[in-house]
Every structure is written in C-alpha cells, then in structure tokens.
Design a protein around this motif. Sequence first.
Motif, PDB file in Angstrom:
ATOM      1  N   VAL A 151       0.860  -1.189   0.000  1.00  0.00           N
ATOM      2  CA  VAL A 151       0.000   0.000   0.000  1.00  0.00           C
ATOM      3  C   VAL A 151       0.891   1.232   0.000  1.00  0.00           C
ATOM      4  CG1 VAL A 151      -1.838   1.253   1.185  1.00  0.00           C
ATOM      5  CG2 VAL A 151      -1.782  -1.253   1.266  1.00  0.00           C
ATOM      6  N   ASP A 152       0.813   2.017  -1.058  1.00  0.00           N
ATOM      7  CA  ASP A 152       1.641   3.207  -1.213  1.00  0.00           C
ATOM      8  C   ASP A 152       0.774   4.443  -1.046  1.00  0.00           C
ATOM      9  OD1 ASP A 152       4.534   4.064  -2.759  1.00  0.00           O
ATOM     10  OD2 ASP A 152       2.882   5.511  -2.805  1.00  0.00           O
ATOM     11  N   GLY A 153       1.036   5.220  -0.019  1.00  0.00           N
ATOM     12  CA  GLY A 153       0.271   6.434   0.203  1.00  0.00           C
ATOM     13  C   GLY A 153      -1.159   6.141   0.635  1.00  0.00           C
ATOM     14  N   ARG A 154      -2.033   7.095   0.406  1.00  0.00           N
ATOM     15  CA  ARG A 154      -3.452   6.962   0.774  1.00  0.00           C
ATOM     16  C   ARG A 154      -4.239   6.531  -0.454  1.00  0.00           C
ATOM     17  NH1 ARG A 154      -5.846  11.417   4.724  1.00  0.00           N
ATOM     18  NH2 ARG A 154      -7.237   9.620   5.030  1.00  0.00           N
ATOM     19  N   VAL A 155      -4.953   5.436  -0.331  1.00  0.00           N
ATOM     20  CA  VAL A 155      -5.715   4.866  -1.443  1.00  0.00           C
ATOM     21  C   VAL A 155      -7.187   5.179  -1.225  1.00  0.00           C
ATOM     22  CG1 VAL A 155      -6.293   2.765  -2.710  1.00  0.00           C
ATOM     23  CG2 VAL A 155      -4.014   3.015  -1.662  1.00  0.00           C
ATOM     24  N   SER A 156      -7.794   5.902  -2.150  1.00  0.00           N
ATOM     25  CA  SER A 156      -9.191   6.302  -1.994  1.00  0.00           C
ATOM     26  C   SER A 156     -10.132   5.484  -2.879  1.00  0.00           C
ATOM     27  CB  SER A 156      -9.356   7.799  -2.301  1.00  0.00           C
ATOM     28  OG  SER A 156      -8.858   8.096  -3.593  1.00  0.00           O
ATOM     29  N   ALA A 157      -9.743   5.203  -4.118  1.00  0.00           N
ATOM     30  CA  ALA A 157     -10.616   4.472  -5.040  1.00  0.00           C
ATOM     31  C   ALA A 157     -10.690   3.001  -4.648  1.00  0.00           C
ATOM     32  CB  ALA A 157     -10.108   4.603  -6.469  1.00  0.00           C
ATOM     33  N   GLU A 158     -11.870   2.396  -4.768  1.00  0.00           N
ATOM     34  CA  GLU A 158     -12.073   1.008  -4.360  1.00  0.00           C
ATOM     35  C   GLU A 158     -12.178   0.039  -5.535  1.00  0.00           C
ATOM     36  OE1 GLU A 158     -15.206   0.503  -1.571  1.00  0.00           O
ATOM     37  OE2 GLU A 158     -14.514   2.097  -0.223  1.00  0.00           O
ATOM     38  N   ARG A 159     -12.131   0.531  -6.769  1.00  0.00           N
ATOM     39  CA  ARG A 159     -12.195  -0.347  -7.940  1.00  0.00           C
ATOM     40  C   ARG A 159     -10.843  -1.047  -8.141  1.00  0.00           C
ATOM     41  NH1 ARG A 159     -14.517   2.889 -12.649  1.00  0.00           N
ATOM     42  NH2 ARG A 159     -16.376   2.641 -11.372  1.00  0.00           N
ATOM     43  N   SER A 259       4.246   1.408 -16.474  1.00  0.00           N
ATOM     44  CA  SER A 259       3.676   2.756 -16.512  1.00  0.00           C
ATOM     45  C   SER A 259       2.275   2.746 -17.096  1.00  0.00           C
ATOM     46  CB  SER A 259       4.572   3.692 -17.334  1.00  0.00           C
ATOM     47  OG  SER A 259       5.833   3.853 -16.726  1.00  0.00           O
ATOM     48  N   ASP A 260       2.045   1.878 -18.078  1.00  0.00           N
ATOM     49  CA  ASP A 260       0.727   1.795 -18.693  1.00  0.00           C
ATOM     50  C   ASP A 260      -0.312   1.286 -17.700  1.00  0.00           C
ATOM     51  OD1 ASP A 260      -1.197   1.843 -20.815  1.00  0.00           O
ATOM     52  OD2 ASP A 260      -0.960  -0.332 -20.981  1.00  0.00           O
ATOM     53  N   LEU A 261       0.047   0.287 -16.885  1.00  0.00           N
ATOM     54  CA  LEU A 261      -0.889  -0.209 -15.876  1.00  0.00           C
ATOM     55  C   LEU A 261      -1.284   0.898 -14.901  1.00  0.00           C
ATOM     56  CD1 LEU A 261       0.631  -3.715 -14.986  1.00  0.00           C
ATOM     57  CD2 LEU A 261      -1.368  -3.230 -16.400  1.00  0.00           C
ATOM     58  N   LEU A 262      -0.313   1.694 -14.486  1.00  0.00           N
ATOM     59  CA  LEU A 262      -0.603   2.802 -13.580  1.00  0.00           C
ATOM     60  C   LEU A 262      -1.504   3.834 -14.250  1.00  0.00           C
ATOM     61  CD1 LEU A 262       2.979   3.236 -12.111  1.00  0.00           C
ATOM     62  CD2 LEU A 262       1.000   2.303 -10.913  1.00  0.00           C
ATOM     63  N   ARG A 263      -1.255   4.110 -15.500  1.00  0.00           N
ATOM     64  CA  ARG A 263      -2.061   5.077 -16.250  1.00  0.00           C
ATOM     65  C   ARG A 263      -3.499   4.586 -16.391  1.00  0.00           C
ATOM     66  NH1 ARG A 263       1.424   6.012 -19.651  1.00  0.00           N
ATOM     67  NH2 ARG A 263       0.983   4.286 -21.072  1.00  0.00           N
ATOM     68  N   GLN A 264      -3.667   3.315 -16.717  1.00  0.00           N
ATOM     69  CA  GLN A 264      -5.009   2.747 -16.857  1.00  0.00           C
ATOM     70  C   GLN A 264      -5.752   2.743 -15.516  1.00  0.00           C
ATOM     71  OE1 GLN A 264      -6.572   1.824 -19.661  1.00  0.00           O
ATOM     72  NE2 GLN A 264      -4.812   2.332 -20.956  1.00  0.00           N
ATOM     73  N   ALA A 265      -5.036   2.440 -14.439  1.00  0.00           N
ATOM     74  CA  ALA A 265      -5.665   2.438 -13.113  1.00  0.00           C
ATOM     75  C   ALA A 265      -6.206   3.827 -12.777  1.00  0.00           C
ATOM     76  CB  ALA A 265      -4.664   1.972 -12.061  1.00  0.00           C
ATOM     77  N   LYS A 266      -5.408   4.844 -13.047  1.00  0.00           N
ATOM     78  CA  LYS A 266      -5.844   6.211 -12.764  1.00  0.00           C
ATOM     79  C   LYS A 266      -7.012   6.605 -13.663  1.00  0.00           C
ATOM     80  CE  LYS A 266      -4.139  10.964 -12.468  1.00  0.00           C
ATOM     81  NZ  LYS A 266      -2.939  11.854 -12.596  1.00  0.00           N
ATOM     82  N   GLN A 267      -6.926   6.264 -14.945  1.00  0.00           N
ATOM     83  CA  GLN A 267      -7.964   6.649 -15.898  1.00  0.00           C
ATOM     84  C   GLN A 267      -9.312   6.031 -15.561  1.00  0.00           C
ATOM     85  OE1 GLN A 267      -6.890   5.916 -19.998  1.00  0.00           O
ATOM     86  NE2 GLN A 267      -9.003   6.052 -20.717  1.00  0.00           N
ATOM     87  N   HIS A 268      -9.295   4.799 -15.031  1.00  0.00           N
ATOM     88  CA  HIS A 268     -10.547   4.088 -14.766  1.00  0.00           C
ATOM     89  C   HIS A 268     -10.912   4.043 -13.282  1.00  0.00           C
ATOM     90  CE1 HIS A 268     -10.981   2.793 -18.941  1.00  0.00           C
ATOM     91  NE2 HIS A 268      -9.678   2.561 -18.943  1.00  0.00           N
ATOM     92  N   GLY A 269     -10.294   4.885 -12.485  1.00  0.00           N
ATOM     93  CA  GLY A 269     -10.672   5.010 -11.080  1.00  0.00           C
ATOM     94  C   GLY A 269     -10.389   3.779 -10.246  1.00  0.00           C
ATOM     95  N   CYS A 270      -9.257   3.131 -10.487  1.00  0.00           N
ATOM     96  CA  CYS A 270      -8.889   1.925  -9.733  1.00  0.00           C
ATOM     97  C   CYS A 270      -7.844   2.272  -8.672  1.00  0.00           C
ATOM     98  CB  CYS A 270      -8.319   0.855 -10.668  1.00  0.00           C
ATOM     99  SG  CYS A 270      -9.479   0.308 -11.943  1.00  0.00           S
ATOM    100  N   GLY A 271      -8.103   1.871  -7.448  1.00  0.00           N
ATOM    101  CA  GLY A 271      -7.164   2.122  -6.366  1.00  0.00           C
ATOM    102  C   GLY A 271      -6.220   0.963  -6.117  1.00  0.00           C
ATOM    103  N   GLN A 299       1.970   5.502  -6.797  1.00  0.00           N
ATOM    104  CA  GLN A 299       1.726   6.519  -5.787  1.00  0.00           C
ATOM    105  C   GLN A 299       0.232   6.548  -5.473  1.00  0.00           C
ATOM    106  OE1 GLN A 299       3.755   9.927  -7.819  1.00  0.00           O
ATOM    107  NE2 GLN A 299       4.919  10.075  -5.928  1.00  0.00           N
ATOM    108  N   ASP A 300      -0.083   6.521  -4.182  1.00  0.00           N
ATOM    109  CA  ASP A 300      -1.477   6.511  -3.725  1.00  0.00           C
ATOM    110  C   ASP A 300      -2.249   5.348  -4.379  1.00  0.00           C
ATOM    111  OD1 ASP A 300      -1.134   8.728  -2.051  1.00  0.00           O
ATOM    112  OD2 ASP A 300      -1.420  10.086  -3.741  1.00  0.00           O
ATOM    113  N   LEU A 301      -1.605   4.203  -4.412  1.00  0.00           N
ATOM    114  CA  LEU A 301      -2.179   2.987  -4.974  1.00  0.00           C
ATOM    115  C   LEU A 301      -1.757   1.789  -4.134  1.00  0.00           C
ATOM    116  CD1 LEU A 301      -1.502   3.338  -8.816  1.00  0.00           C
ATOM    117  CD2 LEU A 301      -3.761   3.110  -7.784  1.00  0.00           C
ATOM    118  N   ALA A 302      -2.562   0.735  -4.205  1.00  0.00           N
ATOM    119  CA  ALA A 302      -2.176  -0.553  -3.625  1.00  0.00           C
ATOM    120  C   ALA A 302      -1.875  -1.497  -4.786  1.00  0.00           C
ATOM    121  CB  ALA A 302      -3.302  -1.121  -2.763  1.00  0.00           C
ATOM    122  N   VAL A 303      -0.829  -2.291  -4.633  1.00  0.00           N
ATOM    123  CA  VAL A 303      -0.468  -3.281  -5.642  1.00  0.00           C
ATOM    124  C   VAL A 303      -0.456  -4.641  -4.977  1.00  0.00           C
ATOM    125  CG1 VAL A 303       1.273  -4.057  -7.302  1.00  0.00           C
ATOM    126  CG2 VAL A 303       0.936  -1.599  -6.911  1.00  0.00           C
TER     127      VAL A 303
END
Length: 307
Positions: A151-159, A259-271, A299-303
């Motif tokens: 868990v990196d930073g604060r994760v808000s999105a639940e998708r 980088s693409d996975l991170l971009r897609q996660a942000k674009q589609h509201g995935c935390g 950043q601000d994501l869980a993996v």
Amino acid sequence: MEKTILVAIDGSVYSGNSLEYLANLFGSDSSLSLHLFGVVPSGGGGKEWMFDVDPLRSQSAETDQRASRARKQLRDAEDRLVRGGISRERIATKVRIATSVSGAIRDEAKHGNYDSVVIGRRGLGSMGNVFFGSISGELVEKCHNVPLWIVDGRVSAERFLLAVHSRPSSLLAADHLAYMLKNRPGAEICLYHSNSVFGAQQAATAEEFHLQWGKEWCDKYLDLDNFLFYAHCQLLVEGGISRSRIRQLPAQMHLDVGSDLLRQAKQHGCGTIVIGRRRRDLAKGQLKGVSDKTLKQAQDLAVWLAG
C-alpha cells in the motif's frame, strides 16, 4: 472459510495508510480477520543475534523499551481498525524481536496460515531506504509463498484493475482476488492486458493450466488467443463476483507496461492493481519485471502481487 491477513505495523503514517485501506475494503466483511505484527529490531551490542536462537536470553533495556513501544503501536493500530468498523474480535496482535525485520515478516508469513501479507510503503516514486521503503523491497524480492499487498500512500478508489496475461500466474491472481472479495458484492473489477512492444510475453500452452484447473475446465474456458479475458472472468464469477461488475478494457501495447498499468488504473478510477507474479525461479532481478516497475512508480495505490 475465514480469511486471515498479516499486517506489518511500525507505528508510522505508512502502516497507518495500510490500516485505513483495509478498513475501507473489509470493514463489513465478518469472514476476514487481521493479524497485526510488529517487529522490534534488536540492534547494537553485537550479540542480539542470540535472541533469534535463544528467545529466553535476557534482553537489553533498550530492546525492552522498543518492545514496549511496539506493543503500544499495535494497541493504537487495533483501536484505529475498530473505529474503522472492524470488530475487535477479528483482530489479533503479536510482537517479535529479531535481527532482521523483513526476515521476521517472511518467517511469520511462511509459518502462519495467512491469505496475504500487507505492508505500507512510503509514498514516493521509488523504494527509499527508510524503514518500510527498504523492507517492502526486500519482501517483494524474497517473499514468494504468500500474496503481497503493498500500500503506497493513501488509497481512496475502491475499484480493482486486474492485469491479465496468458500465463497460469495471472489466473492464480484472479482466483486470489475473487476469494478475497467474495463477501463484497459491490466490488468492481477492470480486466486489462498491456503487452510490451519489445519482447512480448509468450503465451503458455493449455497443458500448463491442467494441473491447477483440470483439462475439462480448460477446454471449456481457456481463450489463449484472447489473453485469457474469458477465463479470468469465469474464475471471478465462480468466486462470487457478479458478471455485471466485471469490465473488459481494450488490450493495448506500450513501451513500458508498468507505466501503462498505472495510467489505466488512474484513468478508470482503480485504487488497486492486481498482478500475477512470475515464479521465483523465473523472476528477473529487482525492479526489472513488470510488477517491480509498477511498484517503483506507484503513488497513492495498492499493488497486489499474487500467483
């Protein structure tokens, strides 16, 4: 069957972020329990390694103070989870004194009956040398017997974004995701395949899936020519996830898959990004594989690393 998660605690804001993440996801899931684990590093004096082989040996005053502080941190963490909606009966705590923090976490994960290990990481774009920065890196490199949630930073999105590919480890990650979310009927999952323009991963043969899922299931659901989108969806549905909550995103090719996975996660509201780990004997060096590159930049994501 009850699900149990091992949560590394050090009293920092980073482990606090992991507590908030777990409370938001599982506050209403009565089938899940949390085991809070604090490690007291026994440093100084040159003889603290003896505590690992002889736990009855007298501890130094400094180590006693660290242990007392760790127990208070666990009590504070427990209270925080209770305020987040998790009942106290679902929480256990343990403090261990050891010469290696990451080694103690790996040992506890190996010998305990845990479904995942959760650790908070400093909210930076690279793994630093602070406590949980270096520890998370060591666990990613060496802890392969239990799924890891970083868990990196604060994760808000639940998708959730499930990174799919045509390997057994990817289906194992889908199976893990379905198991952990089966009492959360509102969970939403995006299936996404990103392939590298250079060095595209070779698909596995159908026979490589037979041992885990059986030939009959594989003959019916494996779609190797479609990156196993259908097979991943089927495993999620069999695990209790509504098909209406599963969305397939168009597959793409990129120079940098991480980088693409991170971009897609942000674009589609995935935390949370869920990735199937390569087997340890096939894994590349630190920060060389897709999962490591994704972690490095998160950043601000869980993996979740599973498989």
